[in-house]
Structures are given as structure tokens and as C-alpha cells.
Enzyme design. Sequence first.
Site, mmCIF file in Angstrom:
data_model
loop_
_atom_site.group_PDB
_atom_site.id
_atom_site.type_symbol
_atom_site.label_atom_id
_atom_site.label_comp_id
_atom_site.label_asym_id
_atom_site.label_seq_id
_atom_site.Cartn_x
_atom_site.Cartn_y
_atom_site.Cartn_z
ATOM 1 N N HIS A 53 0.849 -1.203 0.000
ATOM 2 C CA HIS A 53 0.000 0.000 0.000
ATOM 3 C C HIS A 53 0.876 1.242 0.000
ATOM 4 O O HIS A 53 1.541 1.563 0.985
ATOM 5 C CB HIS A 53 -0.926 0.016 1.215
ATOM 6 C CG HIS A 53 -1.954 1.106 1.164
ATOM 7 N ND1 HIS A 53 -2.968 1.106 0.241
ATOM 8 C CD2 HIS A 53 -2.118 2.238 1.906
ATOM 9 C CE1 HIS A 53 -3.730 2.190 0.421
ATOM 10 N NE2 HIS A 53 -3.223 2.886 1.418
ATOM 11 N N HIS A 55 1.057 5.487 -1.424
ATOM 12 C CA HIS A 55 0.628 6.706 -2.113
ATOM 13 C C HIS A 55 1.925 7.466 -2.388
ATOM 14 O O HIS A 55 2.455 8.144 -1.494
ATOM 15 C CB HIS A 55 -0.300 7.554 -1.247
ATOM 16 C CG HIS A 55 -1.555 6.868 -0.806
ATOM 17 N ND1 HIS A 55 -2.576 6.562 -1.675
ATOM 18 C CD2 HIS A 55 -1.955 6.426 0.416
ATOM 19 C CE1 HIS A 55 -3.564 5.979 -0.998
ATOM 20 N NE2 HIS A 55 -3.198 5.873 0.267
ATOM 21 N N HIS A 228 -9.574 1.240 1.267
ATOM 22 C CA HIS A 228 -9.362 1.728 2.633
ATOM 23 C C HIS A 228 -10.579 1.332 3.461
ATOM 24 O O HIS A 228 -11.722 1.577 3.039
ATOM 25 C CB HIS A 228 -9.247 3.257 2.662
ATOM 26 C CG HIS A 228 -8.019 3.803 2.011
ATOM 27 N ND1 HIS A 228 -8.061 4.827 1.093
ATOM 28 C CD2 HIS A 228 -6.715 3.497 2.152
ATOM 29 C CE1 HIS A 228 -6.835 5.136 0.711
ATOM 30 N NE2 HIS A 228 -5.996 4.331 1.326
ATOM 31 N N GLU A 231 -10.462 3.081 8.765
ATOM 32 C CA GLU A 231 -9.246 3.705 9.263
ATOM 33 C C GLU A 231 -9.544 4.615 10.443
ATOM 34 O O GLU A 231 -8.711 4.777 11.339
ATOM 35 C CB GLU A 231 -8.576 4.493 8.141
ATOM 36 C CG GLU A 231 -7.235 5.093 8.505
ATOM 37 C CD GLU A 231 -6.561 5.784 7.334
ATOM 38 O OE1 GLU A 231 -5.428 6.259 7.511
ATOM 39 O OE2 GLU A 231 -7.166 5.856 6.240
ATOM 40 N N HIS A 265 -5.763 -1.018 6.287
ATOM 41 C CA HIS A 265 -5.870 -0.485 7.652
ATOM 42 C C HIS A 265 -6.730 -1.386 8.533
ATOM 43 O O HIS A 265 -6.221 -2.010 9.450
ATOM 44 C CB HIS A 265 -6.393 0.957 7.680
ATOM 45 C CG HIS A 265 -5.545 1.921 6.936
ATOM 46 N ND1 HIS A 265 -4.212 2.124 7.221
ATOM 47 C CD2 HIS A 265 -5.823 2.754 5.884
ATOM 48 C CE1 HIS A 265 -3.707 3.021 6.401
ATOM 49 N NE2 HIS A 265 -4.659 3.417 5.568
ATOM 50 N N ASP A 316 2.286 3.119 3.078
ATOM 51 C CA ASP A 316 1.191 4.087 2.982
ATOM 52 C C ASP A 316 1.687 5.504 2.743
ATOM 53 O O ASP A 316 2.005 5.882 1.624
ATOM 54 C CB ASP A 316 0.332 3.986 4.234
ATOM 55 C CG ASP A 316 -0.975 4.758 4.122
ATOM 56 O OD1 ASP A 316 -1.280 5.254 3.033
ATOM 57 O OD2 ASP A 316 -1.688 4.865 5.135
#
Length: 441
Positions: A53, A55, A228, A231, A265, A316
Site C-alpha cells: 500500500h 501513495h 481503505h 481507518e 488499515h 502508505d
Amino acid sequence: MTVYWCELALLPEGVADSVLIEVEGDRIVAVGRDVRQGVVLEGLTIPGMANAHSHAFHRALRGATQTGKGDFWTWREQMYEVAGALDPDSYLRLARAAYAEMAMAGITSVGEFHYLHHGPDGVPYDDPNEMGHALIQAAREAGLRIALLDTCYLTGGVGTALQGAQRRFADGTSDAWAVRAEGLAAAYEGRHDVEIGAAIHSVRAVPPEQMPTVAEFSHKHAAPLHAHVSEQRAENAACVERYAATPVQVLHEHGALGPRSTAVHATHLAEVDLELLGHSGTHVCMCPTTERDLADGIGPARALFDRGSPITLGSDSHAVVDLFEEARAVELNERLASERRGHWRASELLTAATSAGHASLGFPDAGSLVPGAWADLVSVRLDSVRTAGATRESAVETIVFAATAADVHSVISGGRRIVTDGRHELGDVGRMLNEAIGAIR
């Protein structure tokens, strides 16, 4: 053919010494025991790791969000500012440097949860997948396989309209998203180092009636589907108030759970959520360094694993890029929550970082040092100030509970030597990061 001699290597049956690994093209063709020969890899050689995961653009936030008080929601506003500053060229430079940093940490596959689709005003580029192409180019130049998890993002929150920077994330409807995603999939058909997957950003960003279209894309292409999930407690409360169901229940009811799916998450779960995720075989990606950085909480990783969910790991927001740290945090967080030790064996945590992670990204033939697997070899020093004193018997425990990314000295990814003596083939990655981040600030 290239022959690698490993001082120690992690094989399916355990750690062995004097291991000879023969590589042809991007695959391992033979594994055996023999005298020292070929290219020598000192320390412990393990399979390449998978960052399930990512970004990529969040890498520009490291160190810039640590002043003042707040929570996930205040951090998100700073993240939106960075998102609004990127274009395809600057994103390529930033992502290439971020992926090179991952390679130096022993990562050979990345799952990029991609929703930065359009221009800052929400208008698509001439090629509506230009930002996705930039990410794929960046990964290939850095030497990583990539699962581009093209993300459907339609609303600004549960029952609320898009605002500000969110407009560049959105395609309008899931049908419009699917048209764009199909074009991306067609562009990379037959590229075995690129997987075009799908993602439901969250129950905040995708209304339930739009979810089946995204799930259908995953089924049609036998591709990963990530989301997601839970979270934040506020996300759960809004979901229950509007849909009378938890986020996991909503995803289940709309066909988004299963062995190709990953819940990212999964921090705040009800008992029914544990059962639905586990019984469906849905992967769960834990991102402990981000979850603690954003004060999200500690997810029930062991309970999920015991019910049948394979656990994977992700960096992440890239507050830290170090899968050894992510792996041990899964155990150490549970120690803090339970006041007990010994929830996870080191070998289980390393599986989360390797074979389970690769499988969740659509690369099930990676993550093991066996003939036929991807030729991903990551060698970790056992003589640094962090790892000195390790033996063959304690090598796995040492790297999981003491090593850092700085102890990785050699990385072969798909048969390509991308890191040698701790240096990436692209050059000074720190300088690359400085330049890329400075340009967008």
C-alpha cells in the site's frame, strides 16, 4: 545465466548456508547448496519484499506535517495541498525517487493506490491516464514491479459532495471510472511486470451502489481489488448512520470482498467485520508506521489472521519506508495493546512482507526463493551495529526485530541488480528526493 552464492539464504524449509541460486532472465531456475562461486551475496538473502500500500505523492509530506496538534483529518488538508501541486512531469520525478528509496529498502513490488487522476481543476488530461502512466514509468525505471490500483473516488465523504483538491481524483461515476480504467488495462496488456488493479477508495468516497462496477472490473481481469477500510472511528460512525452497516458489511454486500481483495488499515472493526474478512479470505494490509503517525489506532492483526485473512504490509504515507519496521510493529503494537509478548513468529511477519504481499498485488509467483519464482533476491547485512551477533539460527528474528532498511546492501529485482553495496543504480536517491520534493514545494 547468472549464479549467486548466498552466505545464508531463507528457503521455504528455513535458513540454509552456502546456497547457490541460478537466475535466467527474470526467473530463478535452480536452487542448491555448493561451494562459494559466482556473485557473492553476504549476510542473509531473503525474497524481495512487497509494499502492498503506497501513495507515492505522500513522500513529499515526510517531516512537513509534524508541527502542531491534530489528527488524520487535519493531516489530510496538508496532503491535499501537495496533491494540488503535482503534474505528470513532477509526479514522475517524485515517484521515481520514492520507488528508488523503496528498492534500497529491499522492496521489489509496490501496490500504488492511485487516485490522483486529473488536472488540479478536475479536467482530464488529453490522455486521461497520463498520471497513471507516469507512476508505471517511475516504477519500471526504479526497478520495481507495480500493481497500479486505479482508484474509484466519487464523493467527498459519506453523503457529501467533492470539495477542492478532491475534484482531480474523481471520474463522476463508476461507469466513467471503468471506461478510463479499461483504457489503462488495455495499454499494459501482456506486460508481466505491470498489474492494473482496482480500488474502492473508501465508503466515504464511493457510494455503495457504485461499488459493484469496480468489483466487476476486478473479476473480469482477475485483478487485485483494494479499499481503505475503517481507518477512522468517524468513518465508521458516518457509515453506520447512513447505511445501517459497517464499512466491511457494505463492501461485503456489494461484492468487494474475497481472495483477490485487500482491506487496507482495518483498524476499528466489529466482531462481524473480523468474521466477514476472515471467512472471505480477504487480505488485510497493515500500515503501522502511518497508523501511529496519524494517531489512527492499532488494528486487530492477529485476530484477523487467525480467522483466515492473510496479513500484508504497506508504508502508505511513507513517514518511514522500512518493511522491517512495519513487520515488527505489527507484533510490538499488539504487545502494547495486550501487555503480552509473542503474538507473531518472525517467520510469519516476514511472510507478510514477502509472499503474502506479492500475492495480494497479483504476483503470486514472487516472494519465495524457489525455481520458477521471480528472481528477487534481497541481501541483508548481519554485521552492522544493529544485526551483529546474529547466527544462522537467529538470523530471521534478528532482521525482523532489529534490522532496518539501511542494512539492505544488495537487491536483485526480476533478475536485474538495482542496488549494490547499498547504492541504487539510478545514483544518489537522497538528492533525487530533495530535487523532486523541492520542485513541488
